[in-house]
Scaffold this motif. Sequence first.
Motif, PDB file in Angstrom:
ATOM      1  N   LYS A  22       0.829  -1.210   0.000  1.00  0.00           N
ATOM      2  CA  LYS A  22       0.000   0.000   0.000  1.00  0.00           C
ATOM      3  C   LYS A  22       0.858   1.253   0.000  1.00  0.00           C
ATOM      4  CE  LYS A  22      -4.481  -1.052   1.950  1.00  0.00           C
ATOM      5  NZ  LYS A  22      -5.427  -0.757   2.996  1.00  0.00           N
ATOM      6  N   GLU A  23       1.897   1.257   0.807  1.00  0.00           N
ATOM      7  CA  GLU A  23       2.767   2.424   0.949  1.00  0.00           C
ATOM      8  C   GLU A  23       3.444   2.800  -0.370  1.00  0.00           C
ATOM      9  OE1 GLU A  23       5.014   5.402   2.949  1.00  0.00           O
ATOM     10  OE2 GLU A  23       3.507   4.095   3.881  1.00  0.00           O
ATOM     11  N   PHE A  24       3.964   1.800  -1.081  1.00  0.00           N
ATOM     12  CA  PHE A  24       4.721   2.063  -2.312  1.00  0.00           C
ATOM     13  C   PHE A  24       3.880   1.900  -3.575  1.00  0.00           C
ATOM     14  CE2 PHE A  24       7.918   0.790   0.850  1.00  0.00           C
ATOM     15  CZ  PHE A  24       8.706   1.937   0.834  1.00  0.00           C
ATOM     16  N   ASN A  25       2.599   1.588  -3.399  1.00  0.00           N
ATOM     17  CA  ASN A  25       1.653   1.482  -4.506  1.00  0.00           C
ATOM     18  C   ASN A  25       2.089   0.424  -5.536  1.00  0.00           C
ATOM     19  OD1 ASN A  25      -0.739   2.099  -5.760  1.00  0.00           O
ATOM     20  ND2 ASN A  25       0.154   3.733  -7.013  1.00  0.00           N
ATOM     21  N   ILE A  26       2.429  -0.754  -5.025  1.00  0.00           N
ATOM     22  CA  ILE A  26       2.776  -1.891  -5.883  1.00  0.00           C
ATOM     23  C   ILE A  26       1.992  -3.103  -5.393  1.00  0.00           C
ATOM     24  CG2 ILE A  26       5.079  -1.107  -6.573  1.00  0.00           C
ATOM     25  CD1 ILE A  26       6.264  -2.730  -4.351  1.00  0.00           C
ATOM     26  N   SER A  27       1.974  -4.167  -6.162  1.00  0.00           N
ATOM     27  CA  SER A  27       1.186  -5.332  -5.773  1.00  0.00           C
ATOM     28  C   SER A  27       1.875  -6.116  -4.664  1.00  0.00           C
ATOM     29  CB  SER A  27       0.929  -6.227  -6.992  1.00  0.00           C
ATOM     30  OG  SER A  27       1.832  -7.279  -7.059  1.00  0.00           O
TER      31      SER A  27
END
Length: 81
Positions: A22-27
């Motif tokens: 969530k923090e780095f906006n990746i899966s």
Amino acid sequence: MELYLKVRQACAAGMSQRQAAKEFNISRDTVAKMMTFSVPPGYRRTAEVRRPKLEPFIPIIDAWLEADRHMPRKQRHTAKR
């Protein structure tokens, strides 16, 4: 590469993989892969490349290239030829 390092450091500091995703906006799958490998593994081919039209001619081409090693430079086969 920077993101890879940041994600690994965040998870090592106690952040869960879900939070890091969530923090780095990746899966989450990407985060799991980042935690598995210390350096990015790059592309990994799963199966060998098949060339059905070229396969019958590969031995002939290899023989030409082997013969070209003993020929003068100007008489060798080129990429176009």
